[in-house]
Design an enzyme around this catalytic site. Structure first.
Site, PDB file in Angstrom:
ATOM      1  N   GLY A   1       0.738  -1.257   0.000  1.00 62.36           N
ATOM      2  CA  GLY A   1       0.000   0.000   0.000  1.00 62.36           C
ATOM      3  C   GLY A   1       0.763   1.299   0.000  1.00 62.36           C
ATOM      4  O   GLY A   1       0.129   2.359  -0.035  1.00 62.36           O
TER       5      GLY A   1
ATOM      6  N   GLY B   1       2.750   2.656  -2.340  1.00 59.37           N
ATOM      7  CA  GLY B   1       3.071   3.211  -3.647  1.00 59.37           C
ATOM      8  C   GLY B   1       2.279   4.457  -3.993  1.00 59.37           C
ATOM      9  O   GLY B   1       1.158   4.670  -3.511  1.00 59.37           O
TER      10      GLY B   1
ATOM     11  N   CYS C   1      -0.983   3.472  -5.619  1.00 58.54           N
ATOM     12  CA  CYS C   1      -1.649   2.325  -4.991  1.00 58.54           C
ATOM     13  C   CYS C   1      -2.723   2.834  -4.037  1.00 58.54           C
ATOM     14  O   CYS C   1      -2.490   3.773  -3.271  1.00 58.54           O
ATOM     15  CB  CYS C   1      -0.637   1.476  -4.225  1.00 58.54           C
ATOM     16  SG  CYS C   1      -1.358   0.043  -3.392  1.00 58.54           S
TER      17      CYS C   1
END
Length: 348
Positions: free
Chosen positions: A181, A183, A186
């Site tokens: 999570g 990114g 993301c």
């Protein structure tokens, strides 16, 4: 249900405390690392940065350029075997040793992986990539890949906790990919409520991996060169970059025009854009866990790579580390409430 009370930290929560140094110049810092991998036994040396296996970052064009900096590229899994064959025949062994072959975990993926690896013995790295590395199916695929490819370096993930790092290393992974999570494109954390602050994940997972003779790659969460330094300072053996390398000439992304300005689309690999492109859309039973953004074109990637490497060298000089290998031992993190003075906006 239970609650863990320990505070977990991301890169934005800390700075690295400077320390006395005998280094006279940033040019004195050695960024190359040398690793002998646990299962394959292969010895590799190079700068331990990896271009992420996203279809607008982990491209053949990117691999050609980054190999010149001794940097790795995890080439995305959506190239055909024929495209791989053309690439392998057009580059030398030195480029191929800087390439990771990415794969999913289906039977078709397994067959395709073996076909690609058969193209050249110089393809030494495999990157088994799924969003959720906690599934039994994923671990079974890893074991199967290790049985069939005993001499290859296998990087597998993603996970964020020590016990799963140990499970993957014991199941055949040389390197474990850490991050759920963090990114830039993301949305897993907001769609699912699941995740782990990246710096704490790196620190805890590195401890688990190193105890078994494995390595980790910090995947996601880096927005600037200082974050890369923090990841290495926290114990990462490799750092994977997506957003920091996006929108360059080598990204092979779709170019659009917005208000007369050329932009490149960049999206998460679990986004609607990625699923529409590669699997015919978002399945009825799932939600997209990524977003799509348009970024200004940034020119050749080599300028950005030099900036990242320069930031790393500078970080090492601030703590007296003559080699990147020494950065972890020389790092003391301090918790902070702010990172930078933004009176004139955020730094590039």
């Amino acid at each position: 249900m239970r609650i863990e009370e320990d505070l977990k930290l991301g890169f934005k929560d800390v700075l690295i405390r400077p320390k006395r140094s005998t280094l006279k110049s940033r040019s004195d810092v050695e960024l190359a690392r040398e690793y002998r991998f646990k299962h394959s036994g292969w010895q590799w040396s190079g700068v331990p940065l990896i271009a992420a296996n996203m279809d607008t970052v982990g491209t053949f064009s990117m691999a050609r350029v980054l190999a010149g900096f001794d940097v790795l590229t995890a080439v995305h899994k959506h190239y055909s075997v024929e495209q791989w064959q053309s690439f392998v025949s057009s580059v030398g062994e030195e480029t191929l040793r800087h390439v990771m072959v990415s794969t999913g975990t289906s039977e078709a993926d397994f067959i395709k992986l073996r076909q690609i690896l058969a193209l050249s013995p110089s393809l030494k790295f495999i990157c088994i990539d799924v969003a959720n590395g906690y599934s039994e199916h994923f671990v079974d695929f890893l074991r199967r890949a290790r049985d069939v490819c005993p001499d290859k370096v296998i990087c597998a993930g993603n996970v964020v906790t020590g016990e799963m790092v140990e499970e993957l290393i014991l199941s055949g992974a040389d390197i474990v990919k850490v991050g759920i999570g963090p990114g830039s494109v993301c949305t897993t954390r907001v769609k699912t409520g699941v995740g782990y602050p990246q710096l704490s994940a790196v620190i805890e997972c590195a401890d688990a991996a190193h105890g078994l003779g494995g390595q980790i790659v910090s995947d996601g969460g880096c927005t600037m060169p200082g974050d890369v330094a923090k990841a290495f300072g926290g114990g990462a053996d490799f750092v994977m970059l997506g957003g920091m390398l996006a929108a360059h000439a080598e990204c092979e992304g779709r170019i659009v025009e917005e208000q007369g300005r050329k932009m490149m689309l960049f999206y998460g690999m679990s986004s609607a854009s990625a699923m529409n492109r590669h699997v015919g859309g978002v399945a009825d039973y799932r939600a997209a866990e990524g977003k799509t953004v348009s970024l200004p074109l940034r020119g050749p990637v080599e300028n950005t790579v030099r900036d990242i490497l320069g930031g790393l060298r500078s970080a090492c000089t601030y703590v007296g580390a003559s080699r990147l290998k020494e950065l972890t031992k020389r790092t003391t993190f301090i918790r902070v409430a702010e990172q930078e003075n933004r009176v004139f906006g955020r730094a590039d």
